[in-house]
Structures are given as structure tokens and as C-alpha cells.
Write a protein that holds these residues in place. Structure first.
Motif, short mmCIF file in Angstrom:
data_model
loop_
_atom_site.label_atom_id
_atom_site.label_comp_id
_atom_site.label_asym_id
_atom_site.label_seq_id
_atom_site.Cartn_x
_atom_site.Cartn_y
_atom_site.Cartn_z
N VAL A 48 -13.99 67.08 -96.29
CA VAL A 48 -15.06 66.13 -95.99
C VAL A 48 -16.22 66.91 -95.39
N ILE A 49 -17.39 66.74 -96.00
CA ILE A 49 -18.62 67.38 -95.53
C ILE A 49 -19.49 66.28 -94.94
N ASN A 50 -19.76 66.38 -93.65
CA ASN A 50 -20.59 65.40 -92.93
C ASN A 50 -21.99 65.96 -92.74
N ILE B 121 -24.42 70.37 -90.24
CA ILE B 121 -23.34 69.92 -91.11
C ILE B 121 -22.01 70.28 -90.46
N THR B 122 -21.03 69.40 -90.64
CA THR B 122 -19.66 69.72 -90.22
C THR B 122 -18.75 69.57 -91.42
N GLY C 282 -30.90 75.75 -90.37
CA GLY C 282 -29.78 74.82 -90.24
C GLY C 282 -29.18 74.85 -88.84
N ASN C 283 -29.09 76.05 -88.27
CA ASN C 283 -28.54 76.17 -86.91
C ASN C 283 -29.49 75.60 -85.87
N ASN D 295 -35.56 74.20 -96.90
CA ASN D 295 -34.24 74.65 -97.31
C ASN D 295 -33.37 74.95 -96.11
N TYR D 296 -32.12 74.52 -96.18
CA TYR D 296 -31.13 74.78 -95.15
C TYR D 296 -29.88 75.37 -95.80
N LEU D 297 -29.12 76.10 -95.03
CA LEU D 297 -27.89 76.69 -95.54
C LEU D 297 -26.82 76.60 -94.47
N PHE D 298 -25.64 76.20 -94.89
CA PHE D 298 -24.49 76.14 -93.99
C PHE D 298 -23.32 76.81 -94.69
#
Length: 148
Positions: A76-78, A66-67, A59-60, A139-142
Motif C-alpha cells: 500500500v502506497i499512501n 509518501i509512506t 519529497g523529503n 517533480n518528487y521522488l520517493f
């Protein structure tokens, strides 16, 4: 009756041990104090920790990640604008460190690149937001902490 110094030391130890045991028993039996683990299945989660680190690194490495922002309506998740948002799947976990009963999960079903979690579902305080998402079988993780 005279108490010699050996008896006084033994009585002091007995008094101190009784004092400590009183508070240990009181804290373990009182229902007002919660002694919960962060997660119920701690050891299973620990085994999957390397996969979590890898997903977070992926993800990084994205050009835009994601913000998360708080607004008057809620959180709000962008999602990144350079990917097709309709192909994104996953789960958003909102974890409340102070109260396990407030934790909840939201499945990701996007109709736009933004997702709103309304204030009606949230209580003021600190929240840990984990966005575990998949795009094109990767798969990504934030993770982010947010205070309302």
C-alpha cells in the motif's frame, strides 16, 4: 630428468595462469551466470542523477511524504493527505535486484490517496520501490526497499 628451480617456477606460473583462465572462461561462457547491469542505459541515467537527487530532496521537504507499507493484500502506497491526489501523475517502478525479468512499472492514476499493488503481481523477496511523481508541475521522488 631433473627439473631445476627456474623451470619449476615457470611451470608453477603456467599452471596458475591456466587455472585462473579456466575459471574466467567458464564464468563468461556459462549461461547460468547472469552479468547484467542494474540498468540498460547506465550512462544516460547517471547524467540525470542530479535531477533525481533534487526531486528526492523536494519529497523529503514536504510536511508529509509518501509512506509504503506491506499488508495482507499487497503493498500500500499512501500519498500525502494534504494535497489533492487527483492532480498527482507519475510512475511507480518496482525493481527486483535478483531478477531483472520481474521488474515492472505502474502508472499513477489515483481515485483515493492510497494505491494498492496486489500480492498477485509480486513474488516474495526484496523489492526496490521508486515513486516518481509530479504535483503542480513539481517533480518528487520517493525510494524505499521492502521485503515481502
Amino acid at each position: 630428468m631433473k627439473i631445476n628451480w627456474g623451470t619449476a617456477i615457470v611451470l608453477a606460473f603456467i599452471g596458475f595462469i591456466s587455472f585462473i583462465l579456466f575459471f574466467v572462461i567458464r564464468m563468461n561462457t556459462n549461461t547460468a551466470y547472469q552479468h547484467d547491469l542494474v540498468t540498460e542505459e547506465y550512462y544516460k541515467k547517471e547524467l540525470a542523477f542530479q535531477e533525481e537527487i533534487t526531486a528526492q530532496e523536494k519529497g523529503n521537504a514536504l510536511t508529509t511524504n509518501i509512506t509504503i507499507a506491506k499488508t495482507a493484500e499487497g503493498i500500500v502506497i499512501n500519498f500525502p493527505a494534504d494535497i489533492q491526489f487527483k492532480e498527482i501523475t507519475g510512475i511507480i517502478t518496482l525493481y527486483r535486484p535478483s531478477n531483472k525479468k520481474l521488474d515492472f512499472e505502474i502508472p499513477i492514476k489515483l481515485v483515493s490517496p492510497t494505491l494498492l499493488i496486489p500480492n498477485s503481481e509480486l513474488i516474495e523477496g526484496r523489492w526496490n520501490v521508486d515513486v516518481n511523481w509530479t504535483y503542480q508541475e513539481t517533480n518528487y521522488l520517493f525510494k524505499q526497499q521492502i521485503t515481502l
